[in-house]
Scaffold this motif. Structure first.
Motif, PDB file in Angstrom:
ATOM      1  N   TYR A  51       0.760  -1.293  -0.207  1.00  6.91           N
ATOM      2  CA  TYR A  51      -0.016  -0.101   0.231  1.00  6.91           C
ATOM      3  C   TYR A  51       1.080   1.155  -0.029  1.00  6.91           C
ATOM      4  N   ASP A  52       1.841   1.318   0.508  1.00  6.23           N
ATOM      5  CA  ASP A  52       2.857   2.398   0.701  1.00  6.23           C
ATOM      6  C   ASP A  52       3.432   2.715  -0.635  1.00  6.23           C
ATOM      7  N   ALA A  53       3.442   1.751  -1.706  1.00  6.94           N
ATOM      8  CA  ALA A  53       4.097   2.129  -2.853  1.00  6.94           C
ATOM      9  C   ALA A  53       2.928   2.720  -3.907  1.00  6.94           C
ATOM     10  N   ILE A  54       1.690   2.783  -3.572  1.00  5.04           N
ATOM     11  CA  ILE A  54       0.535   3.151  -4.457  1.00  5.04           C
ATOM     12  C   ILE A  54       0.685   4.755  -4.539  1.00  5.04           C
ATOM     13  N   LYS A  55       0.668   5.243  -5.673  1.00  7.33           N
ATOM     14  CA  LYS A  55       0.705   6.758  -5.647  1.00  7.33           C
ATOM     15  C   LYS A  55      -0.837   6.932  -6.220  1.00  7.33           C
ATOM     16  N   THR A  56      -1.519   6.480  -7.031  1.00  5.80           N
ATOM     17  CA  THR A  56      -2.885   6.612  -7.287  1.00  5.80           C
ATOM     18  C   THR A  56      -3.701   5.254  -7.531  1.00  5.80           C
ATOM     19  N   PHE A  57      -4.998   5.411  -7.188  1.00  5.69           N
ATOM     20  CA  PHE A  57      -5.862   4.441  -6.952  1.00  5.69           C
ATOM     21  C   PHE A  57      -7.236   4.960  -7.716  1.00  5.69           C
ATOM     22  N   VAL A  58      -7.718   4.548  -8.810  1.00  6.71           N
ATOM     23  CA  VAL A  58      -8.947   5.036  -9.435  1.00  6.71           C
ATOM     24  C   VAL A  58      -9.539   4.135  -9.857  1.00  6.71           C
ATOM     25  N   ASP A  59     -10.904   4.473  -9.582  1.00  5.57           N
ATOM     26  CA  ASP A  59     -11.983   3.438 -10.124  1.00  5.57           C
ATOM     27  C   ASP A  59     -13.070   4.586 -11.127  1.00  5.57           C
ATOM     28  N   PRO A  60     -12.695   4.758 -12.427  1.00  3.54           N
ATOM     29  CA  PRO A  60     -13.363   5.389 -13.113  1.00  3.54           C
ATOM     30  C   PRO A  60     -14.834   5.085 -13.366  1.00  3.54           C
ATOM     31  N   SER A  61     -15.167   3.726 -13.075  1.00  3.66           N
ATOM     32  CA  SER A  61     -16.871   3.680 -13.098  1.00  3.66           C
ATOM     33  C   SER A  61     -17.582   4.394 -12.451  1.00  3.66           C
ATOM     34  N   VAL A  62     -17.072   4.884 -11.386  1.00  5.22           N
ATOM     35  CA  VAL A  62     -17.847   5.848 -10.228  1.00  5.22           C
ATOM     36  C   VAL A  62     -17.126   6.878 -10.132  1.00  5.22           C
ATOM     37  N   GLU A  63     -16.216   7.335 -11.010  1.00  7.89           N
ATOM     38  CA  GLU A  63     -15.713   8.712 -10.895  1.00  7.89           C
ATOM     39  C   GLU A  63     -14.976   8.599  -9.400  1.00  7.89           C
TER      40      GLU A  63
END
Length: 157
Positions: A97-109
């Motif tokens: 988790y510490d390596a994650i820069k962005t997390f996007v779920d475009p289906s729900v903006e």
């Protein structure tokens, strides 16, 4: 005791907990509806695990997609393991988790961006990451870019 409350650190911990909870639901029940995720992470993070050819191809960061095909999702308190398809070559990844820069779920903006001190010095005119190639692979970001606020319009069909 410190002189102040580190709200940034507390917020990042809460956001990572949200990602863990979402991924645990996907691990237990699969992806519901049209949900899918673009996850940009630091491939050089000391706890990231990926094939040598992937780390050579994406030396700074990589964006992966969890959508049509993924296998073996294993969610832990520190990160998650998953097998994704890279041009008909299944590869196992471990993303802390510490390596994650962005997390996007475009289906729900919905999108999260994790800032670092490096991000604060970036040029304000930078457009941010582009979506990856293919439905379940990664695309390298230019080396001079860090993750930026993601415009969800980029991911709309």
């Amino acid at each position: 005791m410190s002189d102040g409350i580190d709200y940034g650190k507390l917020m990042h911990r809460a956001m990572r907990g949200l990602i863990q909870e979402v991924l645990t639901g996907v691990q237990d029940h699969g992806l519901p509806g049209d949900h899918h995720f673009f996850i940009t992470f630091d491939t050089a993070h000391p706890d990231s695990e990926l094939a040598d050819w992937l780390s050579d191809r994406y030396p700074g960061e990589m964006t992966v997609v969890m959508q049509h095909w993924f296998d073996g999702l294993e969610v832990t308190d520190e990160g998650f393991g998953i097998t994704l398809n890279f041009g008909d070559a299944p590869e196992r990844l471990y993303i802390p988790y510490d390596a994650i820069k962005t997390f996007v779920d475009p289906s729900v903006e919905f999108g999260l961006r994790f800032e670092s001190q490096e991000d604060e010095t970036e040029d304000e005119d930078d457009d941010g990451p582009e979506p990856p190639d293919g439905p379940d692979g990664g695309k390298p970001e230019p080396q001079h870019r860090d993750a930026e606020v993601v415009s969800l319009d980029r991911f709309r069909r």
